[in-house]
Write an enzyme that holds these catalytic residues in place. Sequence first.
Site, PDB file in Angstrom:
ATOM      1  CE  LYS A 166      -3.854   2.416   0.365  1.00  0.00           C
ATOM      2  NZ  LYS A 166      -3.549   3.639   1.052  1.00  0.00           N
ATOM      3  CD  GLU A 173      -3.392   8.013  -4.244  1.00  0.00           C
ATOM      4  OE1 GLU A 173      -3.391   8.836  -3.294  1.00  0.00           O
ATOM      5  OE2 GLU A 173      -3.989   6.921  -4.189  1.00  0.00           O
TER       6      GLU A 173
END
Length: 314
Positions: A166, A173
């Site tokens: 993550k 991102e």
Amino acid sequence: MQIGMIGLGRMGGNMRERLRAAGHDVVGYDPRPEVSDVASLAELAGALAAPRVVWVMVPSGEPTRNTVATLATTLEPGDLVIDGGNSRYTDDQPNAALLDAHGIGYVDCGVSGGIWGKDNGYGLMAGGEPGHIERAMPIFDALRPEGVREEGFAHAGPVGAGHFAKMVHNGIEYGLMQAYAEGFELMEASELITDVPGVIQAWSRGTVVRSWLLDLLVDALKEDPRLDQLEGWVDDSGEGRWTIEEAIAHAVPLPVISAALFARFSSRQAESPAMKAVAALRQQFGGHAVKKSGPAGAPGDKAGPSSGGGSTQQ
């Protein structure tokens, strides 16, 4: 399946609703009585039938560590704790060891999906022992998007792997958002492009840069075509920093993600001391024009060279 959910904020509250919609029995605890199903962690444990599964969805760092420490003495051997928050992966092994000393299992799970996950499902990256993952699979299947499991869920590896995955996801991102943002700014600066939102929307289908992030930018521009209602101040959750620290430790070059993080840092400076130093140096060695600071830090008029007959072109 029955599950306890600790932390009922924007993510945890929506996850509780998605799990309930899938037919699971969810007992939620939150310090805010108006959203909580029980009044304490002890009451939460008492409301769940053993062996229990408890999902922790609280802020990373000390809040998560404290919650896990409390659960270590509140739950019983055979129970399972899943940390679905944005914890740093280095916290996972200590959390797992603490719980294991009490006979309690531990899984770390990176969760992506934001406020849209309630309806669209969440991307899940889990770390832990295969037996613990299999035990929680009904929960993972309810939370992930519909369709092929492998397109919304991964058993990334042992304890810590879920949060590491993550962390990298969030670093990527950062880079994607920065690229879209820079493209937006360049088109805004050009006199040739008269419909910037329209161009960006035209990228939504059939182009190699289409993505859900791009769709969200299209939605934002529909509401505010020039983004005049926003300030250019951007925070960071910490995971971009952790990603870069890991890259340094592993000697892996991350120029895009690093630049995206530093761009966020620059967004928080009303005035840049570094750029002041650059302006001062340009004036000193070349006599280039600078802007004097006005009252209360407001930019003043351009000033020429302090001495000498050098060029005043910028």
